[in-house]
Design a protein around this motif. Sequence first.
Motif, PDB file in Angstrom:
ATOM      1  N   ASN A  52     -18.299  -4.780  -2.289  1.00  0.00           N
ATOM      2  CA  ASN A  52     -18.343  -5.232  -3.683  1.00  0.00           C
ATOM      3  C   ASN A  52     -17.012  -5.805  -4.144  1.00  0.00           C
ATOM      4  N   GLU A  53     -16.117  -6.098  -3.181  1.00  0.00           N
ATOM      5  CA  GLU A  53     -14.790  -6.652  -3.476  1.00  0.00           C
ATOM      6  C   GLU A  53     -13.902  -5.672  -4.245  1.00  0.00           C
ATOM      7  N   ARG A  54     -14.201  -4.390  -4.152  1.00  0.00           N
ATOM      8  CA  ARG A  54     -13.373  -3.348  -4.761  1.00  0.00           C
ATOM      9  C   ARG A  54     -12.287  -2.960  -3.773  1.00  0.00           C
ATOM     10  N   PRO A  55     -11.015  -2.929  -4.194  1.00  0.00           N
ATOM     11  CA  PRO A  55      -9.952  -2.564  -3.257  1.00  0.00           C
ATOM     12  C   PRO A  55     -10.055  -1.103  -2.846  1.00  0.00           C
ATOM     13  N   LEU A  56      -9.945  -0.857  -1.534  1.00  0.00           N
ATOM     14  CA  LEU A  56     -10.061   0.512  -1.046  1.00  0.00           C
ATOM     15  C   LEU A  56      -8.897   0.947  -0.179  1.00  0.00           C
ATOM     16  N   ALA A  57      -8.017   0.036   0.208  1.00  0.00           N
ATOM     17  CA  ALA A  57      -6.879   0.426   1.042  1.00  0.00           C
ATOM     18  C   ALA A  57      -5.820  -0.669   1.047  1.00  0.00           C
ATOM     19  N   LEU A  58      -4.594  -0.253   1.302  1.00  0.00           N
ATOM     20  CA  LEU A  58      -3.475  -1.171   1.513  1.00  0.00           C
ATOM     21  C   LEU A  58      -2.846  -0.833   2.853  1.00  0.00           C
ATOM     22  N   VAL A  59      -2.437  -1.865   3.569  1.00  0.00           N
ATOM     23  CA  VAL A  59      -1.732  -1.657   4.828  1.00  0.00           C
ATOM     24  C   VAL A  59      -0.647  -2.720   4.935  1.00  0.00           C
ATOM     25  N   GLY A  60       0.476  -2.316   5.498  1.00  0.00           N
ATOM     26  CA  GLY A  60       1.577  -3.249   5.696  1.00  0.00           C
ATOM     27  C   GLY A  60       2.320  -2.941   6.975  1.00  0.00           C
ATOM     28  N   VAL A  61       2.853  -3.978   7.577  1.00  0.00           N
ATOM     29  CA  VAL A  61       3.647  -3.847   8.794  1.00  0.00           C
ATOM     30  C   VAL A  61       4.886  -4.707   8.625  1.00  0.00           C
ATOM     31  N   GLY A  62       6.043  -4.082   8.809  1.00  0.00           N
ATOM     32  CA  GLY A  62       7.291  -4.820   8.678  1.00  0.00           C
ATOM     33  C   GLY A  62       8.301  -4.379   9.710  1.00  0.00           C
ATOM     34  N   PRO A  63       9.260  -5.226  10.003  1.00  0.00           N
ATOM     35  CA  PRO A  63      10.255  -4.900  11.028  1.00  0.00           C
ATOM     36  C   PRO A  63      11.151  -3.741  10.612  1.00  0.00           C
ATOM     37  N   VAL A  64      11.573  -2.986  11.611  1.00  0.00           N
ATOM     38  CA  VAL A  64      12.552  -1.923  11.412  1.00  0.00           C
ATOM     39  C   VAL A  64      13.912  -2.536  11.715  1.00  0.00           C
ATOM     40  N   SER A  65      14.832  -2.433  10.787  1.00  0.00           N
ATOM     41  CA  SER A  65      16.131  -3.092  10.970  1.00  0.00           C
ATOM     42  C   SER A  65      16.835  -2.595  12.228  1.00  0.00           C
ATOM     43  N   ARG A  66      17.514  -3.492  12.869  1.00  0.00           N
ATOM     44  CA  ARG A  66      18.307  -3.246  14.083  1.00  0.00           C
ATOM     45  C   ARG A  66      17.499  -2.743  15.271  1.00  0.00           C
ATOM     46  N   GLU A  67      16.183  -2.872  15.231  1.00  0.00           N
ATOM     47  CA  GLU A  67      15.358  -2.484  16.370  1.00  0.00           C
ATOM     48  C   GLU A  67      14.344  -3.593  16.653  1.00  0.00           C
ATOM     49  N   PRO A  68      14.751  -4.602  17.397  1.00  0.00           N
ATOM     50  CA  PRO A  68      13.813  -5.689  17.711  1.00  0.00           C
ATOM     51  C   PRO A  68      12.554  -5.147  18.387  1.00  0.00           C
ATOM     52  N   GLY A  69      11.415  -5.656  17.964  1.00  0.00           N
ATOM     53  CA  GLY A  69      10.146  -5.255  18.570  1.00  0.00           C
ATOM     54  C   GLY A  69       9.556  -3.978  17.988  1.00  0.00           C
ATOM     55  N   VAL A  70      10.224  -3.393  16.991  1.00  0.00           N
ATOM     56  CA  VAL A  70       9.732  -2.171  16.364  1.00  0.00           C
ATOM     57  C   VAL A  70       9.327  -2.502  14.930  1.00  0.00           C
ATOM     58  N   VAL A  71       8.102  -2.117  14.550  1.00  0.00           N
ATOM     59  CA  VAL A  71       7.611  -2.360  13.196  1.00  0.00           C
ATOM     60  C   VAL A  71       7.184  -1.049  12.561  1.00  0.00           C
ATOM     61  N   ASP A  72       7.300  -1.022  11.250  1.00  0.00           N
ATOM     62  CA  ASP A  72       6.928   0.155  10.480  1.00  0.00           C
ATOM     63  C   ASP A  72       5.550  -0.053   9.865  1.00  0.00           C
ATOM     64  N   LEU A  73       4.733   0.972   9.908  1.00  0.00           N
ATOM     65  CA  LEU A  73       3.392   0.929   9.332  1.00  0.00           C
ATOM     66  C   LEU A  73       3.403   1.631   7.979  1.00  0.00           C
ATOM     67  N   GLY A  74       2.889   0.956   6.967  1.00  0.00           N
ATOM     68  CA  GLY A  74       2.641   1.570   5.667  1.00  0.00           C
ATOM     69  C   GLY A  74       1.150   1.527   5.424  1.00  0.00           C
ATOM     70  N   LEU A  75       0.582   2.629   4.992  1.00  0.00           N
ATOM     71  CA  LEU A  75      -0.866   2.705   4.850  1.00  0.00           C
ATOM     72  C   LEU A  75      -1.226   3.628   3.699  1.00  0.00           C
TER      73      LEU A  75
END
Length: 157
Positions: A51-74
Motif C-alpha cells: 500500500n506504499e506505506r513505509p515499513l523499513a529503512l536501510v542504509g550502507v555507507g563506508p567505514v572511514s579508513r577501512e577500504p572495502g568495509v561498509v556499515d549497515l544501518g537498519l
Amino acid sequence: MTAADWDLVAAFHAQCSEQNLLRRWGRTRLTPRDLTRLLAQAQCWIGLDANERPLALVGVGPVSREPGVVDLGLQVADDRHRQGIGTALARQAARIAHTRGSHTLTAFTQASNAPMLRLLEHLGPTRVTRDGPYVEVRVALDAYTSDTPAPIRTDPT
C-alpha cells in the motif's frame, strides 16, 4: 532514497516507538538535516509495503579508513518486526555492497539487541567485538554475488 523522501521517512518514524528510535538513532526525533547528512555518507533505501506505506529503512555507507568495509544501518517499523523484512533488506544491502567492491559489512549495536544480532548471524559468518554495552559485528561478504538468490517470503498483507 533522496532528501525529497523526507515525508516518507517522517511517516515511517511516526510508526516507531521511542525505544526503537533511540536504539537506532540515539534520539527520538530526526530532522530533514539529519537525513541530508546521512545521505551524504551512505546509500539508503526505504522499504514500502503493498500500500506504499513505509515499513523499513536501510542504509550502507563506508567505514572511514577501512577500504572495502561498509556499515549497515537498519530499522523496521515496530509492528513489522519478526516478519523477515529486516533480514531481506540486510541481504539485499549486503549483495549491493559486495557488487560494488565491499568485502565486509559491519554493524554497531547494543549487546542487548538480540533481534539485530540474530539477523546479522543469518547474513553469514560473523566476528563480534564487545565494547562495553555495545558490540561491533562484522560479516564477510564473500558469499554475496549478483546471482545470490534473494530470500523468498510470502507476506499476507
